[in-house]
Design an enzyme around this catalytic site. Structure first.
Site, PDB file in Angstrom:
ATOM      1  N   LYS A 115       0.774  -1.194   0.057  1.00 37.92           N
ATOM      2  CA  LYS A 115      -0.051  -0.005  -0.058  1.00 37.92           C
ATOM      3  C   LYS A 115       0.786   1.117  -0.171  1.00 37.92           C
ATOM      4  O   LYS A 115       0.431   2.078  -0.637  1.00 37.92           O
ATOM      5  CB  LYS A 115      -0.834   0.069   1.269  1.00 37.92           C
ATOM      6  N   LYS A 197      -3.980 -11.201  -6.905  1.00 35.63           N
ATOM      7  CA  LYS A 197      -5.448 -11.454  -6.422  1.00 35.63           C
ATOM      8  C   LYS A 197      -6.563 -10.411  -6.733  1.00 35.63           C
ATOM      9  O   LYS A 197      -6.193  -9.364  -7.113  1.00 35.63           O
ATOM     10  CB  LYS A 197      -5.725 -11.199  -4.790  1.00 35.63           C
ATOM     11  N   LYS A 200     -10.532  -4.898  -4.849  1.00 37.59           N
ATOM     12  CA  LYS A 200     -11.261  -3.845  -4.986  1.00 37.59           C
ATOM     13  C   LYS A 200     -10.694  -2.689  -5.489  1.00 37.59           C
ATOM     14  O   LYS A 200     -11.098  -1.840  -6.214  1.00 37.59           O
ATOM     15  CB  LYS A 200     -11.760  -3.200  -3.451  1.00 37.59           C
TER      16      LYS A 200
HETATM   17  P1  TYM Z   1     -10.613  -6.582   3.081  1.00 38.59           P
HETATM   18  O1  TYM Z   1     -11.720  -5.353   3.128  1.00 38.59           O
HETATM   19  O2  TYM Z   1      -9.611  -6.228   2.107  1.00 38.59           O
HETATM   20  O3  TYM Z   1     -11.269  -7.761   2.601  1.00 38.59           O
HETATM   21  C1  TYM Z   1     -12.480  -8.433   3.074  1.00 38.59           C
HETATM   22  C2  TYM Z   1     -12.214  -9.786   3.185  1.00 38.59           C
HETATM   23  O4  TYM Z   1     -12.133 -10.390   2.104  1.00 38.59           O
HETATM   24  C3  TYM Z   1     -11.038 -11.319   1.677  1.00 38.59           C
HETATM   25  N1  TYM Z   1     -10.596 -11.320   0.508  1.00 38.59           N
HETATM   26  C4  TYM Z   1     -10.437 -12.243  -0.370  1.00 38.59           C
HETATM   27  N2  TYM Z   1     -10.548 -13.583  -0.188  1.00 38.59           N
HETATM   28  C5  TYM Z   1     -10.017 -14.076  -1.294  1.00 38.59           C
HETATM   29  N3  TYM Z   1      -9.850 -13.797  -2.521  1.00 38.59           N
HETATM   30  C6  TYM Z   1      -9.756 -12.374  -2.632  1.00 38.59           C
HETATM   31  N4  TYM Z   1      -9.290 -12.197  -3.909  1.00 38.59           N
HETATM   32  C7  TYM Z   1      -9.937 -11.642  -1.580  1.00 38.59           C
HETATM   33  N5  TYM Z   1      -9.917 -10.251  -1.489  1.00 38.59           N
HETATM   34  C8  TYM Z   1     -10.104 -10.034  -0.242  1.00 38.59           C
HETATM   35  C9  TYM Z   1     -10.020 -10.831   2.685  1.00 38.59           C
HETATM   36  O5  TYM Z   1      -9.073 -11.846   3.145  1.00 38.59           O
HETATM   37  C10 TYM Z   1     -10.906 -10.369   3.925  1.00 38.59           C
HETATM   38  O6  TYM Z   1     -11.192 -11.594   4.765  1.00 38.59           O
HETATM   39  N6  TYM Z   1      -8.000  -5.851   7.338  1.00 38.59           N
HETATM   40  C11 TYM Z   1      -8.981  -6.448   6.732  1.00 38.59           C
HETATM   41  C12 TYM Z   1     -10.391  -6.079   7.359  1.00 38.59           C
HETATM   42  C13 TYM Z   1     -10.322  -6.338   8.781  1.00 38.59           C
HETATM   43  C14 TYM Z   1     -10.406  -7.476   9.466  1.00 38.59           C
HETATM   44  C15 TYM Z   1     -10.485  -6.970  10.822  1.00 38.59           C
HETATM   45  C16 TYM Z   1     -10.746  -8.627   9.212  1.00 38.59           C
HETATM   46  C17 TYM Z   1     -10.199  -5.329   9.824  1.00 38.59           C
HETATM   47  N7  TYM Z   1     -10.322  -5.597  10.862  1.00 38.59           N
HETATM   48  C18 TYM Z   1     -10.494  -7.897  12.134  1.00 38.59           C
HETATM   49  C19 TYM Z   1     -10.576  -9.637  10.078  1.00 38.59           C
HETATM   50  C20 TYM Z   1     -10.503  -9.112  11.300  1.00 38.59           C
HETATM   51  C21 TYM Z   1      -9.098  -6.158   5.142  1.00 38.59           C
HETATM   52  O7  TYM Z   1      -8.585  -5.133   4.657  1.00 38.59           O
HETATM   53  O8  TYM Z   1      -9.961  -6.854   4.535  1.00 38.59           O
END
Ligand code: TYM
Length: 336
Positions: A115, A197, A200
């Site tokens: 990032k 991957k 978003k």
């Molecule tokens: P975020 O918002 O980037 O993604 C949300 C969830 O989606 C999963 N994910 C994927 N899984 C499979 N293939 C992909 N291409 C893919 N892209 C995203 C991510 O692994 C995630 O589970 N830091 C975290 C959010 C967060 C969080 C937490 C998660 C904040 N606090 C506490 C669990 C527990 C994040 O940015 O996810």
């Protein structure tokens, strides 16, 4: 344990448009686990501001994300679905955890490296300490299980390290959480570049299927997916584009890769792509219809938002008070 159940916590950022990767890697498993656990599902709007956001857009996306959680099948009466920013204990615990996290640990985080390369003009302290806020999210509810995609594994390991560190110093403070990664779908790749991957923040919208894409768009994106010139449908690393399409197909249908390979034996890539689009649309169409309904039911949504923030705060403040006591903050005298 809450109500004799183990605790599950997970969250998603209200940044960008949610992708099929978010659904298959995380949301889908949240639903399948939600009966067994006491669940907290958070819209992590505080994490979102580590990258500059337009305020009106952030507000809209946070609301849409909450509607998507519910539309996907999470019952907001049984599960605690809430905005992170409505529960101030997250940020308070984060400060404490910051003092138990080392710079070297944060420096190693690959998401920070990625990032900060992407947003070189805005490498703020929040981007660096982002995983500490994530640890606070998780540890605040004495969480047992965290269902996430593989890309969050490093962050989850750090949360475990911080919990163990504090438990070693002060005696039992936190439950040490376990990660839960799906067998199929833990890392859905871009349709345009299967080495990366699905994300978003991908600049090429054809690489990602967004949860709010209409059926024709999904079909078009699947048809355009990058494949190879092998001409056979096998589940193997040498064919990353085909493997990714099979992953999507299997994650949507609950089939194993072996079953899918047998099903598509002797068929062309076009047949597979159309079958993938159909499976994705079978999930997205009802989800989108429910989002539309929820979006019109402001009173219902407002009640959910208020009630669940109170519920989350109740459990969060229990843990926070425990931690504050353990580390030696002065007690607040009671008024006579
Ligand atoms: P975020 O918002 O980037 O993604 C949300 C969830 O989606 C999963 N994910 C994927 N899984 C499979 N293939 C992909 N291409 C893919 N892209 C995203 C991510 O692994 C995630 O589970 N830091 C975290 C959010 C967060 C969080 C937490 C998660 C904040 N606090 C506490 C669990 C527990 C994040 O940015 O996810």
């Amino acid at each position: 344990m809450i109500n004799d159940k183990k605790v599950l916590f997970s969250g998603m950022q209200a940044t960008g448009n949610l992708t099929l990767g978010n659904y298959l890697g995380a949301l889908k498993n949240w639903i399948s686990l939600s009966d067994e656990f006491e669940c907290f599902y958070c819209v992590v709007d505080e994490h979102s501001i580590t990258v500059r956001q337009d305020p009106a857009t952030l507000r809209k996306r946070a609301r849409l994300l909450m509607e998507i959680y519910i539309a996907a099948g999470l019952d907001p009466e049984k599960n605690t679905i809430y905005y992170q920013s409505h529960v101030p204990q997250h940020a308070e615990l984060m400060w404490i955890l910051n003092c138990f996290t080392y710079m070297g640990e944060l420096n190693r985080m690959t998401q920070f490296k990625d990032k900060s390369a992407k947003h070189a003009d805005n490498i703020n302290a929040g981007l660096f300490t982002y995983p500490v806020l994530m640890a606070a999210d998780i540890l605040l509810y004495q969480t047992d299980l965290v269902p996430v995609g593989i890309d969050q594994k490093q962050h989850l390991e750090l949360a475990r390290t911080i919990a163990e560190r504090m438990n070693n110093i002060y005696g039992p403070v936190f439950t040490v959480p376990e990660g839960y990664y799906p067998k199929i779908g833990a890392k859905i790749m871009s349709l345009q570049d299967p080495a990366h991957k699905m994300s978003k923040s991908d600049e090429n919208p054809n690489g990602s299927i967004y949860l709010m894409d209409d059926a024709d768009t999904v079909a078009r994106k699947c048809r355009r997916a990058v494949t190879d010139s092998e001409g056979v449908i096998l589940y193997r690393d040498e064919q990353p584009g085909i493997k990714n399409l099979l992953d999507i197909y299997c994650a949507c249908n609950g089939k194993t890769p072996e079953m899918a390979v047998a099903e598509f034996e002797g068929k062309g890539y076009g047949v597979l792509k159309d079958a993938v689009a159909e499976s994705v649309n079978a999930i997205l169409s009802p989800l989108q219809a429910r989002v539309k309904e929820l979006d019109q039911d402001k009173d219902y949504m407002d009640k959910i938002i208020l009630d669940n923030a109170d519920k989350a705060s109740y459990y969060a403040s229990k843990t926070l008070r425990k931690v504050q006591k353990k580390i030696g903050y002065p007690e607040r005298p009671r008024r006579k």
